[in-house]
Design a protein around this motif. Structure first.
Motif, mmCIF file in Angstrom:
data_model
loop_
_atom_site.group_PDB
_atom_site.id
_atom_site.type_symbol
_atom_site.label_atom_id
_atom_site.label_comp_id
_atom_site.label_asym_id
_atom_site.label_seq_id
_atom_site.Cartn_x
_atom_site.Cartn_y
_atom_site.Cartn_z
ATOM 1 N N ALA A 37 0.430 -1.470 -0.057
ATOM 2 C CA ALA A 37 0.202 -0.153 -0.191
ATOM 3 C C ALA A 37 0.790 1.586 -0.161
ATOM 4 O O ALA A 37 2.128 0.991 0.239
ATOM 5 N N PHE A 38 0.371 2.441 -0.375
ATOM 6 C CA PHE A 38 1.021 4.207 -1.086
ATOM 7 C C PHE A 38 1.590 4.182 0.905
ATOM 8 O O PHE A 38 2.310 4.808 0.735
ATOM 9 N N THR A 39 0.172 4.162 1.677
ATOM 10 C CA THR A 39 0.235 4.683 2.899
ATOM 11 C C THR A 39 0.070 3.361 3.824
ATOM 12 O O THR A 39 -1.197 2.639 3.829
ATOM 13 N N PHE A 51 -1.886 -4.372 14.461
ATOM 14 C CA PHE A 51 -1.591 -4.683 13.114
ATOM 15 C C PHE A 51 -1.522 -3.592 12.112
ATOM 16 O O PHE A 51 -1.256 -2.929 12.704
ATOM 17 N N VAL A 52 -0.655 -4.254 11.314
ATOM 18 C CA VAL A 52 -0.187 -3.600 10.537
ATOM 19 C C VAL A 52 0.496 -3.999 8.835
ATOM 20 O O VAL A 52 -0.234 -5.086 8.965
ATOM 21 N N THR A 53 -0.299 -3.310 8.343
ATOM 22 C CA THR A 53 -0.209 -3.839 6.739
ATOM 23 C C THR A 53 0.971 -4.042 6.240
ATOM 24 O O THR A 53 2.080 -2.915 6.476
ATOM 25 N N MET A 54 1.429 -4.850 5.469
ATOM 26 C CA MET A 54 2.972 -4.833 4.411
ATOM 27 C C MET A 54 2.948 -5.254 3.971
ATOM 28 O O MET A 54 1.937 -5.696 2.860
ATOM 29 N N THR A 55 4.605 -5.948 2.308
ATOM 30 C CA THR A 55 4.152 -5.976 1.264
ATOM 31 C C THR A 55 3.436 -8.029 1.711
ATOM 32 O O THR A 55 3.533 -8.614 2.365
ATOM 33 N N SER A 56 2.733 -7.872 0.935
ATOM 34 C CA SER A 56 1.794 -9.731 0.915
ATOM 35 C C SER A 56 1.438 -9.486 -0.399
ATOM 36 O O SER A 56 1.595 -8.918 -1.727
ATOM 37 N N ARG A 57 1.291 -11.510 -0.227
ATOM 38 C CA ARG A 57 0.951 -12.191 -1.771
ATOM 39 C C ARG A 57 -0.595 -11.404 -1.430
ATOM 40 O O ARG A 57 -1.686 -11.735 -0.570
ATOM 41 N N PRO A 58 -1.786 -11.297 -2.708
ATOM 42 C CA PRO A 58 -2.982 -11.211 -2.560
ATOM 43 C C PRO A 58 -3.227 -12.218 -2.767
ATOM 44 O O PRO A 58 -2.941 -13.465 -3.289
ATOM 45 N N ASP A 59 -4.200 -12.456 -2.017
ATOM 46 C CA ASP A 59 -5.504 -14.174 -1.782
ATOM 47 C C ASP A 59 -6.732 -13.794 -3.017
ATOM 48 O O ASP A 59 -7.334 -12.510 -4.062
ATOM 49 N N LEU A 69 -9.755 -2.583 -3.692
ATOM 50 C CA LEU A 69 -8.880 -2.409 -5.084
ATOM 51 C C LEU A 69 -8.566 -0.586 -5.569
ATOM 52 O O LEU A 69 -7.827 -0.318 -5.214
ATOM 53 N N SER A 70 -10.007 -0.871 -5.365
ATOM 54 C CA SER A 70 -10.011 0.929 -5.101
ATOM 55 C C SER A 70 -9.927 1.932 -4.615
ATOM 56 O O SER A 70 -8.802 3.407 -4.358
ATOM 57 N N TYR A 71 -9.797 1.263 -3.349
ATOM 58 C CA TYR A 71 -10.165 2.243 -2.164
ATOM 59 C C TYR A 71 -8.491 2.669 -1.945
ATOM 60 O O TYR A 71 -7.908 3.715 -0.395
ATOM 61 N N SER A 72 -7.742 1.065 -1.504
ATOM 62 C CA SER A 72 -6.331 0.997 -1.484
ATOM 63 C C SER A 72 -5.155 1.317 -2.252
ATOM 64 O O SER A 72 -4.918 0.181 -2.749
#
Length: 232
Positions: A37-39, A51-59, A69-72
């Motif tokens: 994510a950009f932010t 919790f924290v968002t990190m680089t991930s694989r999409p499911d 997808l649109s809001y992130s």
């Protein structure tokens, strides 16, 4: 892309929040992608777990959700199979390079940050060609300081991911005191007028009052890291 123009290998990339464009990119890559994510976002649930968002694989569920997808807005890239990773910290034309053995960890294989202070970090000798790419990149972007993240794949090929002009760097010396980053930083700030008499991080932090503060801060940090949940 600037990184490619100075000689770096760069994974195929899609920067978008358009569901159709993202799906087309992911399908073309046969779902072998990661996204960031950009932010970044950090939050707590009702039990105060963080919790924290990190680089991930999409499911598949995410890929079917137009709203998510649109809001992130995110950076989508083909996933490079890693042997290990590099953090190249540039202080002017001085490069301090460390090898991050992310694949030796349980939680940091996709994003090494998820491994916290348990991540293995060691000194690494950067080859001349890659150093010259780093130097040209910094000059092209007009940066005096920056931390470059790169992947070394299983064939030994180096892939550029990003350069952060405001990245943290003393955590490296904190994890591995044999790697000097404070010295090059002070040299850069002072215009190389300090000679060789630059303190090491361990010396700067030897004050008892500071050590007490740092210990309390570390406990808080480790508690937070241990409760992080990465969407890997």
């Amino acid at each position: 892309m600037v990184a490619q123009s100075v000689g770096f290998n760069v994974p195929r990339t899609c920067i978008s929040n358009d569901p159709q464009d993202i799906r087309a990119f992911v399908e073309k890559a046969d779902y072998k992608v990661v996204f960031k994510a950009f932010t970044p976002a950090i939050w707590e649930d009702l039990s105060e777990r963080q919790f924290v968002t990190m680089t991930s694989r999409p499911d598949k569920e995410l890929m079917l959700d137009d709203a998510s997808l649109s809001y992130s807005p995110a950076i989508w890239q083909e996933e490079i199979k890693k042997a290990f990773e590099l953090r190249i910290t540039m202080f002017g034309e001085v490069a301090v390079t460390v090898k991050i053995d992310s694949q030796a960890t349980d939680g940091g294989k996709v994003d090494w940050r998820a491994a916290g202070h348990d991540i293995p970090v060691n000194d690494h000798r950067l080859d001349v060609a890659t150093y010259n790419c780093c130097r040209r990149l910094m000059q092209s972007l007009g940066l005096a300081f920056g931390s470059i993240d790169a992947i070394v794949d299983q064939s030994g090929k180096i892939w550029f991911l990003e350069v952060n002009p405001s990245a943290q760097f003393l955590w490296i010396e904190d994890i591995n005191p044999e790697i000097d980053l404070l010295g090059p930083y002070l040299h850069m700030l002072a215009g190389h007028e300090l000679g060789t008499a630059t303190p090491r991080l361990s010396e700067v932090l030897a004050d008892e009052e500071y050590l007490s503060f740092e210990s309390a801060l570390r406990e808080t940090h480790e508690e937070a890291i241990s409760s992080f949940k990465s969407y890997e």
